[in-house]
Design a protein around this motif. Structure first.
Motif, PDB file in Angstrom:
ATOM      1  N   GLU A   6      -1.454  11.845   6.097  1.00  0.00           N
ATOM      2  CA  GLU A   6      -0.642  11.935   4.882  1.00  0.00           C
ATOM      3  C   GLU A   6      -0.416  13.380   4.486  1.00  0.00           C
ATOM      4  O   GLU A   6      -1.191  14.276   4.820  1.00  0.00           O
ATOM      5  CB  GLU A   6      -1.296  11.170   3.727  1.00  0.00           C
ATOM      6  CG  GLU A   6      -2.566  11.783   3.205  1.00  0.00           C
ATOM      7  CD  GLU A   6      -3.205  11.007   2.061  1.00  0.00           C
ATOM      8  OE1 GLU A   6      -2.781   9.888   1.759  1.00  0.00           O
ATOM      9  OE2 GLU A   6      -4.149  11.548   1.476  1.00  0.00           O
ATOM     10  N   GLU A  29       2.747  -0.820  -9.552  1.00  0.00           N
ATOM     11  CA  GLU A  29       1.882   0.133 -10.243  1.00  0.00           C
ATOM     12  C   GLU A  29       0.484  -0.459 -10.318  1.00  0.00           C
ATOM     13  O   GLU A  29       0.318  -1.640 -10.645  1.00  0.00           O
ATOM     14  CB  GLU A  29       2.401   0.453 -11.642  1.00  0.00           C
ATOM     15  CG  GLU A  29       1.578   1.529 -12.339  1.00  0.00           C
ATOM     16  CD  GLU A  29       2.192   2.017 -13.644  1.00  0.00           C
ATOM     17  OE1 GLU A  29       1.646   2.970 -14.226  1.00  0.00           O
ATOM     18  OE2 GLU A  29       3.217   1.451 -14.082  1.00  0.00           O
ATOM     19  N   HIS A  30      -0.498   0.371  -9.988  1.00  0.00           N
ATOM     20  CA  HIS A  30      -1.895  -0.040 -10.003  1.00  0.00           C
ATOM     21  C   HIS A  30      -2.718   0.923 -10.846  1.00  0.00           C
ATOM     22  O   HIS A  30      -2.421   2.118 -10.909  1.00  0.00           O
ATOM     23  CB  HIS A  30      -2.477  -0.059  -8.579  1.00  0.00           C
ATOM     24  CG  HIS A  30      -1.890  -1.128  -7.730  1.00  0.00           C
ATOM     25  ND1 HIS A  30      -0.739  -0.940  -7.010  1.00  0.00           N
ATOM     26  CD2 HIS A  30      -2.281  -2.400  -7.506  1.00  0.00           C
ATOM     27  CE1 HIS A  30      -0.455  -2.059  -6.364  1.00  0.00           C
ATOM     28  NE2 HIS A  30      -1.372  -2.962  -6.651  1.00  0.00           N
ATOM     29  N   ASP A  52      -3.734  -4.474 -10.195  1.00  0.00           N
ATOM     30  CA  ASP A  52      -2.279  -4.543 -10.162  1.00  0.00           C
ATOM     31  C   ASP A  52      -1.801  -4.740 -11.595  1.00  0.00           C
ATOM     32  O   ASP A  52      -2.176  -5.719 -12.243  1.00  0.00           O
ATOM     33  CB  ASP A  52      -1.820  -5.693  -9.267  1.00  0.00           C
ATOM     34  CG  ASP A  52      -0.324  -5.739  -9.083  1.00  0.00           C
ATOM     35  OD1 ASP A  52       0.412  -5.720 -10.101  1.00  0.00           O
ATOM     36  OD2 ASP A  52       0.118  -5.812  -7.936  1.00  0.00           O
ATOM     37  N   ARG A 100      -1.381   4.559 -10.122  1.00  0.00           N
ATOM     38  CA  ARG A 100      -0.659   4.846  -8.880  1.00  0.00           C
ATOM     39  C   ARG A 100       0.610   4.021  -8.868  1.00  0.00           C
ATOM     40  O   ARG A 100       0.581   2.798  -8.934  1.00  0.00           O
ATOM     41  CB  ARG A 100      -1.516   4.514  -7.664  1.00  0.00           C
ATOM     42  CG  ARG A 100      -0.713   4.600  -6.356  1.00  0.00           C
ATOM     43  CD  ARG A 100      -1.581   4.544  -5.150  1.00  0.00           C
ATOM     44  NE  ARG A 100      -2.263   5.826  -5.005  1.00  0.00           N
ATOM     45  CZ  ARG A 100      -3.233   6.045  -4.136  1.00  0.00           C
ATOM     46  NH1 ARG A 100      -3.655   5.076  -3.351  1.00  0.00           N
ATOM     47  NH2 ARG A 100      -3.791   7.237  -4.057  1.00  0.00           N
ATOM     48  N   ALA A 102       3.795   3.044  -6.655  1.00  0.00           N
ATOM     49  CA  ALA A 102       4.364   3.020  -5.314  1.00  0.00           C
ATOM     50  C   ALA A 102       5.871   2.861  -5.468  1.00  0.00           C
ATOM     51  O   ALA A 102       6.344   1.988  -6.193  1.00  0.00           O
ATOM     52  CB  ALA A 102       3.780   1.884  -4.493  1.00  0.00           C
ATOM     53  N   VAL A 109       7.507   4.878   1.845  1.00  0.00           N
ATOM     54  CA  VAL A 109       6.719   4.663   0.629  1.00  0.00           C
ATOM     55  C   VAL A 109       6.170   5.998   0.138  1.00  0.00           C
ATOM     56  O   VAL A 109       5.596   6.765   0.908  1.00  0.00           O
ATOM     57  CB  VAL A 109       5.559   3.672   0.874  1.00  0.00           C
ATOM     58  CG1 VAL A 109       4.679   3.554  -0.364  1.00  0.00           C
ATOM     59  CG2 VAL A 109       6.100   2.315   1.280  1.00  0.00           C
ATOM     60  N   GLU A 111       3.627   7.330  -2.845  1.00  0.00           N
ATOM     61  CA  GLU A 111       2.664   6.927  -3.862  1.00  0.00           C
ATOM     62  C   GLU A 111       2.443   8.092  -4.813  1.00  0.00           C
ATOM     63  O   GLU A 111       2.096   9.191  -4.377  1.00  0.00           O
ATOM     64  CB  GLU A 111       1.337   6.505  -3.222  1.00  0.00           C
ATOM     65  CG  GLU A 111       1.486   5.255  -2.384  1.00  0.00           C
ATOM     66  CD  GLU A 111       0.196   4.832  -1.718  1.00  0.00           C
ATOM     67  OE1 GLU A 111       0.011   3.624  -1.562  1.00  0.00           O
ATOM     68  OE2 GLU A 111      -0.624   5.701  -1.359  1.00  0.00           O
ATOM     69  N   ASP A 113       0.416   9.510  -8.007  1.00  0.00           N
ATOM     70  CA  ASP A 113      -0.810   9.352  -8.785  1.00  0.00           C
ATOM     71  C   ASP A 113      -0.733  10.182 -10.063  1.00  0.00           C
ATOM     72  O   ASP A 113      -0.500  11.393 -10.006  1.00  0.00           O
ATOM     73  CB  ASP A 113      -2.034   9.810  -7.988  1.00  0.00           C
ATOM     74  CG  ASP A 113      -2.387   8.863  -6.856  1.00  0.00           C
ATOM     75  OD1 ASP A 113      -1.899   7.719  -6.865  1.00  0.00           O
ATOM     76  OD2 ASP A 113      -3.166   9.267  -5.973  1.00  0.00           O
ATOM     77  N   ALA A 123       2.084  13.335  -5.461  1.00  0.00           N
ATOM     78  CA  ALA A 123       2.674  12.288  -4.624  1.00  0.00           C
ATOM     79  C   ALA A 123       2.088  12.393  -3.221  1.00  0.00           C
ATOM     80  O   ALA A 123       1.840  13.496  -2.726  1.00  0.00           O
ATOM     81  CB  ALA A 123       4.186  12.441  -4.573  1.00  0.00           C
ATOM     82  N   GLU A 124       1.872  11.237  -2.621  1.00  0.00           N
ATOM     83  CA  GLU A 124       1.377  11.171  -1.250  1.00  0.00           C
ATOM     84  C   GLU A 124       2.376  10.393  -0.413  1.00  0.00           C
ATOM     85  O   GLU A 124       2.923   9.392  -0.863  1.00  0.00           O
ATOM     86  CB  GLU A 124       0.029  10.457  -1.186  1.00  0.00           C
ATOM     87  CG  GLU A 124      -1.084  11.165  -1.899  1.00  0.00           C
ATOM     88  CD  GLU A 124      -2.386  10.382  -1.881  1.00  0.00           C
ATOM     89  OE1 GLU A 124      -2.426   9.255  -1.347  1.00  0.00           O
ATOM     90  OE2 GLU A 124      -3.378  10.904  -2.417  1.00  0.00           O
TER      91      GLU A 124
END
Length: 167
Positions: A6, A29-30, A52, A100, A102, A109, A111, A113, A123-124
């Protein structure tokens, strides 16, 4: 052993601005709480509670990572809520907490954070190979590539939280 490949970016725009872009599609979103059980320069063991925010389903994971930088070995397994709670009580650590998001951008994708304990949004983007990661040309809104800057790693931020709890 499975590899996590990543790149990590320090966003150059606000999250609201990015999510309003027509080329960005929200996926989920988590809410994440994570605590490290053991860490050194090369390896880490952590647990996570992941909720979630749409369905309120919660999962618990235990993860082992080995290495630093772009590509790292990673093994992640599901654990029960009971095991997670026991580990949290035993360590009495302050969990690192974040949301997080997504999102999808050009079939990839991303992600994002958003951390609670510090003013930081990163972002990852994950890849299938190091070659793919190195060839990736990020859009301007992703901002500065911080993949190799250890001060932005989750374990570095978590360590700082633990130092601050003792002040």
């Amino acid at each position: 052993m499975p590899m996590e490949i990543e790149r990590k970016f320090l966003l150059s725009e606000s999250l609201d601005s990015i999510m309003k872009r027509p080329e960005i599609r929200f996926r989920s979103e988590h809410r994440i709480e994570q605590t490290y059980l053991a860490i050194d320069e090369q390896q880490e063991l952590r647990v996570r509670k992941i909720k979630d925010l749409a369905t309120y389903e919660t999962e618990f994971t235990h993860t082992f990572k080995n290495g630093n930088g772009l590509a790292r070995e990673e093994i992640e397994i599901s654990i029960s809520e009971g095991i997670y709670e026991q580990l949290m009580r035993a360590h009495q650590a302050v969990p690192l907490t974040k949301n997080r998001i997504a999102a999808e951008w050009e079939g990839r994708v991303v992600e994002i954070d958003c951390y609670d304990q510090l003013e930081l949004t990163v972002a990852e983007v994950e890849f299938d190979s190091e070659e793919e990661a190195n060839a990736f040309v990020p859009p301007n809104w992703l901002g500065r590539d911080i993949s190799s800057e250890r001060q932005y790693s989750n374990k570095t931020v978590w360590r700082e939280l633990q130092r601050n709890k003792n002040l």
